[in-house]
Design a protein around this motif. Sequence first.
Motif, short mmCIF file in Angstrom:
data_model
loop_
_atom_site.label_atom_id
_atom_site.label_comp_id
_atom_site.label_asym_id
_atom_site.label_seq_id
_atom_site.Cartn_x
_atom_site.Cartn_y
_atom_site.Cartn_z
N SER A 132 0.84 -1.20 0.00
CA SER A 132 0.00 0.00 0.00
C SER A 132 0.87 1.25 0.00
N SER A 133 0.43 2.25 -0.76
CA SER A 133 1.19 3.50 -0.86
C SER A 133 0.41 4.64 -0.21
N ALA A 134 1.02 5.82 -0.18
CA ALA A 134 0.38 6.99 0.42
C ALA A 134 -0.86 7.43 -0.35
N GLU A 135 -1.04 6.94 -1.58
CA GLU A 135 -2.20 7.31 -2.38
C GLU A 135 -3.36 6.31 -2.23
N ASP A 136 -3.15 5.25 -1.45
CA ASP A 136 -4.15 4.19 -1.33
C ASP A 136 -4.93 4.29 -0.03
N ALA A 137 -6.20 3.96 -0.08
CA ALA A 137 -6.93 3.67 1.15
C ALA A 137 -6.23 2.48 1.80
N ARG A 138 -5.98 2.57 3.10
CA ARG A 138 -5.09 1.56 3.69
C ARG A 138 -5.17 1.58 5.22
N LEU A 139 -4.52 0.60 5.78
CA LEU A 139 -4.30 0.56 7.22
C LEU A 139 -3.15 1.50 7.57
N LEU A 140 -3.42 2.43 8.49
CA LEU A 140 -2.34 3.30 8.97
C LEU A 140 -1.57 2.63 10.10
#
Length: 314
Positions: free
Chosen positions: A245-253
Amino acid sequence: MPSTFQNAFVPNEIGIHPPKYRLPADAHVGRVRLAVSNLGRSLTFYSRVIGLSILNHGQSFAQLGARGSKEVLLELDEVAGVTPITRRSRLGLYHTAFLLPTRKDLSSFVRHLVAQKIDFGSGDHLYSEALYLTDPDGLSVEVYADRPRETWTYEGREIVSATNPVRFGELPQVAEDSWQGAPTGTTVGHVHMYIGDLDKAAAFYNGVLGLDIVTWRYPGALFASAGGYHHHIGLNIWAEGSPPSSAEDARLLFWELVLPSEREREQLLASLREAGYTSTRLANGTPCATDPWGITVALVITDPVAGKTEIRNG
């Protein structure tokens, strides 16, 4: 599992134990924080569909928990530039799993979904019965109920897992309007990750973080826990070949690993240092570590007097 882990067995106990540091039996998953593309849309899903109560709500950040509880289970952070993802397209979060207190609660949740005409998947894993949904950003969500531990299936030291059809007719009978939202006692039972390599995952989550590997023969996956639970962490290679996952993706922080004491946290931090991992800190000062695929675990402690976890909003 690779042969290098076979000597880690401890007689008369469940799972493959870590070679050095081992988490205490009462360690568990705390809150989960997600980066989302649209806070209002995500709040609608997690409150109206999943049934979480909104505890705090700002312009771009919200906290949610179970009905009648002030304990935060989920944090939603609207991050500029983030976009939804598609199924199995990124390494990182597979699903956040909300554990309901009883099978009766699960039956009520099923009635709620059917009444609202909401699509869902399902699976009977022998130790639990689970429903699966997808949030507006393409992140999966599990809502499940455990069966009693004395009914779980074991082969030697391994907890047996399967994915069988849920027998909905065998769930407890409940009234059609019995679902009033996620009930008090709902927790984040586990988190499940897409990772790139099972050996590397075992080296970090078992060898460094201190979880027992309790299931290792389910195809393409490992399940790890503390205290003999069926899993606090799921790890699979079902999205192998996808980028992290990248900074542009909806993701787990980040997800939280809750420990019983500062002494236990210091032992875990020492395990990380010994293995060559550098711990960092969240904005609020909470120590955290990152696995080989950029998945961040925050290390928090429980107040032994109040029975509550640290105050942490950063």
